[in-house]
Design an enzyme around this catalytic site. Sequence first.
Site, PDB file in Angstrom:
ATOM      1  N   HIS A  49       0.746  -1.364  -0.016  1.00 12.51           N
ATOM      2  CA  HIS A  49       0.149   0.007   0.004  1.00 12.51           C
ATOM      3  C   HIS A  49       0.891   1.186   0.018  1.00 12.51           C
ATOM      4  O   HIS A  49       0.505   2.272  -0.672  1.00 12.51           O
ATOM      5  CB  HIS A  49      -0.739  -0.003   1.085  1.00 12.51           C
ATOM      6  CG  HIS A  49      -1.828  -0.943   1.248  1.00 12.51           C
ATOM      7  ND1 HIS A  49      -2.229  -1.842   2.647  1.00 12.51           N
ATOM      8  CD2 HIS A  49      -2.931  -1.239   0.298  1.00 12.51           C
ATOM      9  CE1 HIS A  49      -3.105  -2.800   2.235  1.00 12.51           C
ATOM     10  NE2 HIS A  49      -3.758  -2.361   0.802  1.00 12.51           N
ATOM     11  N   LYS A  54     -18.655  -6.760   8.147  1.00  7.90           N
ATOM     12  CA  LYS A  54     -17.165  -7.577   8.374  1.00  7.90           C
ATOM     13  C   LYS A  54     -16.612  -7.197   9.432  1.00  7.90           C
ATOM     14  O   LYS A  54     -16.528  -6.011   9.815  1.00  7.90           O
ATOM     15  CB  LYS A  54     -16.485  -7.196   7.075  1.00  7.90           C
ATOM     16  CG  LYS A  54     -16.479  -8.012   5.819  1.00  7.90           C
ATOM     17  CD  LYS A  54     -14.849  -7.921   5.089  1.00  7.90           C
ATOM     18  CE  LYS A  54     -15.289  -8.614   3.732  1.00  7.90           C
ATOM     19  NZ  LYS A  54     -13.861  -8.111   2.933  1.00  7.90           N
ATOM     20  N   ARG A 104      -1.772  -6.043  -8.622  1.00  5.98           N
ATOM     21  CA  ARG A 104      -0.366  -6.745  -8.284  1.00  5.98           C
ATOM     22  C   ARG A 104      -0.262  -7.726  -9.189  1.00  5.98           C
ATOM     23  O   ARG A 104       0.819  -7.955  -9.786  1.00  5.98           O
ATOM     24  CB  ARG A 104      -0.346  -7.638  -7.008  1.00  5.98           C
ATOM     25  CG  ARG A 104      -0.407  -6.486  -5.825  1.00  5.98           C
ATOM     26  CD  ARG A 104      -1.043  -7.372  -4.387  1.00  5.98           C
ATOM     27  NE  ARG A 104      -2.455  -7.499  -4.869  1.00  5.98           N
ATOM     28  CZ  ARG A 104      -3.178  -7.801  -3.757  1.00  5.98           C
ATOM     29  NH1 ARG A 104      -2.750  -7.963  -2.546  1.00  5.98           N
ATOM     30  NH2 ARG A 104      -4.482  -8.248  -4.159  1.00  5.98           N
ATOM     31  N   SER A 138      -2.964  -7.920   2.661  1.00  2.00           N
ATOM     32  CA  SER A 138      -3.503  -7.800   4.052  1.00  2.00           C
ATOM     33  C   SER A 138      -4.104  -9.078   4.572  1.00  2.00           C
ATOM     34  O   SER A 138      -3.752  -9.577   5.717  1.00  2.00           O
ATOM     35  CB  SER A 138      -4.630  -6.686   4.148  1.00  2.00           C
ATOM     36  OG  SER A 138      -4.239  -5.359   3.760  1.00  2.00           O
TER      37      SER A 138
END
Length: 164
Positions: A17, A41, A94, A132
């Site tokens: 990040h 969540k 990515r 993450s």
Amino acid sequence: MRRAIYPGSFDPVTNGHLDIIERGCKLFDEIIIAILVNPEKQPFFSKEERREMLAEVLTEIDRGSCEVRVDSFQGLLVSYAVARKADAIVRGIRAISDYEYELQMALMNRRLEPSIETVFMMPAESYSYVSSRLVKEVFLLGGVLDGLVPPLVEARMKRKIAPG
Ligand code: PNS
């Protein structure tokens, strides 16, 4: 004056990040890091913890003349971006596997709000596998996080699961 929103869960912020934020600073005058608050969540870190960690680690990166702020949002990302008068949404990609989902989101966001562009940025190859989700998995299984997250984040993760 070009303003971008860099949205995400940042649970927790990784070196990947930070790499994207540094790169984004070369393109934008201002970047608002927008932490998604998803009531459905259960995150590892609370919104306040994520915000605190981001604010701290941001002081350690090269921001040039770019102003970087941390905020949080709920609901539609494009509504938030319009409210903040942003020109663009920044997302890191990515690998090809990220692309399909990111493309869907970018096109849906464009349909909802054509005035906001999505800018995809590639992190350094060394972060191409860092997420993450994997950071939390490796951490909870006792793996070493050196080089994947800032030391401050690893320390906060250890404190979080420490008994008492
Ligand atoms: O770090 P993440 O979890 O990959 O970030 C995902 C995020 C926050 C970019 C995405 O879930 C999002 O934009 N959520 C807000 C709700 C929304 O606008 N949904 C429609 C997107 S097409």
